[in-house]
Design a protein around this motif. Sequence first.
Motif, PDB file in Angstrom:
ATOM      1  N   ARG B 142       0.827  -1.203   0.000  1.00  0.00           N
ATOM      2  CA  ARG B 142       0.000   0.000   0.000  1.00  0.00           C
ATOM      3  C   ARG B 142       0.862   1.253   0.000  1.00  0.00           C
ATOM      4  N   GLY B 143       2.150   1.082   0.021  1.00  0.00           N
ATOM      5  CA  GLY B 143       3.013   2.260   0.020  1.00  0.00           C
ATOM      6  C   GLY B 143       3.327   2.778   1.411  1.00  0.00           C
ATOM      7  N   VAL B 144       3.129   1.951   2.423  1.00  0.00           N
ATOM      8  CA  VAL B 144       3.463   2.355   3.789  1.00  0.00           C
ATOM      9  C   VAL B 144       4.734   1.628   4.207  1.00  0.00           C
ATOM     10  N   PRO B 145       5.854   2.339   4.238  1.00  0.00           N
ATOM     11  CA  PRO B 145       7.131   1.706   4.563  1.00  0.00           C
ATOM     12  C   PRO B 145       7.216   1.327   6.041  1.00  0.00           C
ATOM     13  N   ILE B 146       7.922   0.254   6.292  1.00  0.00           N
ATOM     14  CA  ILE B 146       8.109  -0.239   7.658  1.00  0.00           C
ATOM     15  C   ILE B 146       9.590  -0.383   7.931  1.00  0.00           C
ATOM     16  N   VAL B 147      10.024   0.077   9.089  1.00  0.00           N
ATOM     17  CA  VAL B 147      11.381  -0.260   9.489  1.00  0.00           C
ATOM     18  C   VAL B 147      11.363  -0.878  10.876  1.00  0.00           C
ATOM     19  N   LEU B 313      10.647   9.838   3.974  1.00  0.00           N
ATOM     20  CA  LEU B 313       9.479  10.668   4.231  1.00  0.00           C
ATOM     21  C   LEU B 313       9.445  11.902   3.340  1.00  0.00           C
ATOM     22  N   ASP B 314      10.612  12.323   2.895  1.00  0.00           N
ATOM     23  CA  ASP B 314      10.668  13.561   2.114  1.00  0.00           C
ATOM     24  C   ASP B 314      10.577  13.284   0.625  1.00  0.00           C
ATOM     25  N   GLY B 315      10.214  14.290  -0.081  1.00  0.00           N
ATOM     26  CA  GLY B 315      10.148  14.165  -1.534  1.00  0.00           C
ATOM     27  C   GLY B 315       8.924  13.377  -1.950  1.00  0.00           C
ATOM     28  N   PRO B 316       8.478  13.610  -3.168  1.00  0.00           N
ATOM     29  CA  PRO B 316       7.253  12.980  -3.639  1.00  0.00           C
ATOM     30  C   PRO B 316       7.503  11.552  -4.118  1.00  0.00           C
ATOM     31  N   ALA B 317       8.770  11.190  -4.305  1.00  0.00           N
ATOM     32  CA  ALA B 317       9.098   9.883  -4.878  1.00  0.00           C
ATOM     33  C   ALA B 317       9.137   8.804  -3.808  1.00  0.00           C
ATOM     34  N   ARG B 318       7.994   8.489  -3.274  1.00  0.00           N
ATOM     35  CA  ARG B 318       7.915   7.551  -2.148  1.00  0.00           C
ATOM     36  C   ARG B 318       8.523   6.188  -2.474  1.00  0.00           C
TER      37      ARG B 318
END
Lengths: 343, 343
Positions: B142-147, B313-318
């Motif tokens: 879904r485009g939600v990164p996890i660390v 988190l920054d920039g539009p290029a997720r």
Amino acid sequence: MMKSRRRATSFDVAALAGVSQSAVSRAFSPQSSIAADTRARVLDAARKLDYVPNRIASSLTTRRTNIVAVIVGDMANPFYVQALHCIGRSLQAQGRQVLLFTLDRDASADDVMRRVLQYQVDGVVLTSARLSMRMTGRSLDRGVPIVLFNRYIPGHDAACVRCDNVHGGGLIASALLAAGGRRFAMITGDPGATTSQDRVRGFVTHLAQAGVAPEDIAEACGHSTYEGAAAAALALFDRPRRDWPDALFCINDIMALGAMDVLRARLGIAIPDALQVAGFDDIPQAAHLSYRLTTVAQPVDAMVAEALALLHLDGPARHIERAIDRALPGHLVVRATLRPPGG
Amino acid sequence: MMKSRRRATSFDVAALAGVSQSAVSRAFSPQSSIAADTRARVLDAARKLDYVPNRIASSLTTRRTNIVAVIVGDMANPFYVQALHCIGRSLQAQGRQVLLFTLDRDASADDVMRRVLQYQVDGVVLTSARLSMRMTGRSLDRGVPIVLFNRYIPGHDAACVRCDNVHGGGLIASALLAAGGRRFAMITGDPGATTSQDRVRGFVTHLAQAGVAPEDIAEACGHSTYEGAAAAALALFDRPRRDWPDALFCINDIMALGAMDVLRARLGIAIPDALQVAGFDDIPQAAHLSYRLTTVAQPVDAMVAEALALLHLDGPARHIERAIDRALPGHLVVRATLRPPGG
DNA sequence: GTGAAAGCGCTAACAT
DNA sequence: ATGTTAGCGCTTTCAC
């Protein structure tokens, strides 16, 4: 094998389930009237599309985010960590979440409140920080309730939940007296906070009734930190050995640990034989075998329950409490830093 | 004198300032093209109406909430509190906030992740908890990164930031050897976590190189808690005194405190004279005078910086990182629980 | 540089 | 019980 970049919306689910979009909305709200099999079809389609309702979008219309801001002023003090944990757990059990705001020492709570308001939180819990009347008014006027946790500011508009600190200070005084204390000292916290002032007042007042003159009580400020208390303790003992205090009240546990550590390690003072010590809060470390600290336990669970209740998160009738002050009684926890009375 | 119940919107501000609603929006976004005096007029009107931009509403269109979920598995361990504090501070400095999710012991991280996804967070930091591959995939897709912070799961899709635990375990082994340790023991943490396994491996491997056979190293599981470690320590010493270990490695500091406390208080063991002790993490309490614990310091600030960087988190290029593993080196902090080498 | 208009994903009347 | 419709407060093309 990556799924479609775009997240599924209720429209996608509706299309797949062959129902209207509002049916999807209803399927995900427990109390809405929807046929069991319709709901089942919707939930099924939702699973297929990996659909998850967007709470952010829903909060736009419901005007409730189900998010509560918690502003923590002192993460170095385990008491506030404990409170935060308890708040988080309780809220989570209600389907709500904590939006955390940390406040570095001497940072302005007003600044952080400005940001809090942008997030449309349903309420604010403020621990160990001072908030201006102006900012409080702004928040309350917008319908965002605030409760001060473990902080009371006389005449302040926000609601406040705390331990009865005057009473607690008295409990310590009486325990220290009963254990044979003669030469009293105390390490105080933030001089501007009523939390510290009240504990001191309860302590001093109780001792006065027993014939101990306030001016005979040595005092040093430990600024509510472990390190500050260590320095304060050394200052209190910077005098001829025969004048050393034999009973020390630290306004909170974290300072009691700092004082005990430095007095034992640097001056070789035996506790409780040469010096009796008491704290306040009953943080987890107070029970550790290195300390076994006598203290007043704050009723954290009850305080958190009360604080959240005052936020009136439930029901549509968002009532805002103003200038409420709830003081819950703490209780004495006797451990090994006091000599057994009559022992 | 209560202000209007309804909060002012950008339309109200626009009307008062005599501009369009989009001008108001522009006035509040630093990089948009707007005349200086228009912006001034808008900000002025906003102040008069006590207008605050609604971040929840704006995130609907921007598809970024500026909220990062932090899932904390063990708030009783000061190391994670420290990490949380650091994450909160860093994020706040970037204009973002932490949405806190607490995980009670043995609660399922998958359950809580389902809730995380509802809040449309920009990223997730997971500490001391196990997340299924399935759930991880759902989030990443879904485009939600996890660390994963301080947790590494071999073959796992999520990014991971941790201390080099094998190396750290080796540092402890070599320090304990140099200080004259002969009969070794260790208290392990969560048996299923690589964090514990790796520290053990580094420790055992290094000792083996010095001729200490793995089977000669006593071992007990402390389950990563103070109380668990106290019990484990007693178990390790439940044998004839001449067989007592003289060098104890606790997989983390909180367990080292529990072990030291119980061994000193119950068995009267002198540290470091009769027993040398080392921990891992370098929590604040490790420096306290009651413990002065030798340990490996995790580079928390660097780890947090790295974790947040991996979230992009920054920039539009997720960009979503997958299966990244970053191990940062820790360093030995020598304190009083080891005898000075050659002393 | 500025305004008009079209959504973002959802809930809540309001009909049916 | 279900569908239709009108927003919630904002950002963002797109004209001008």
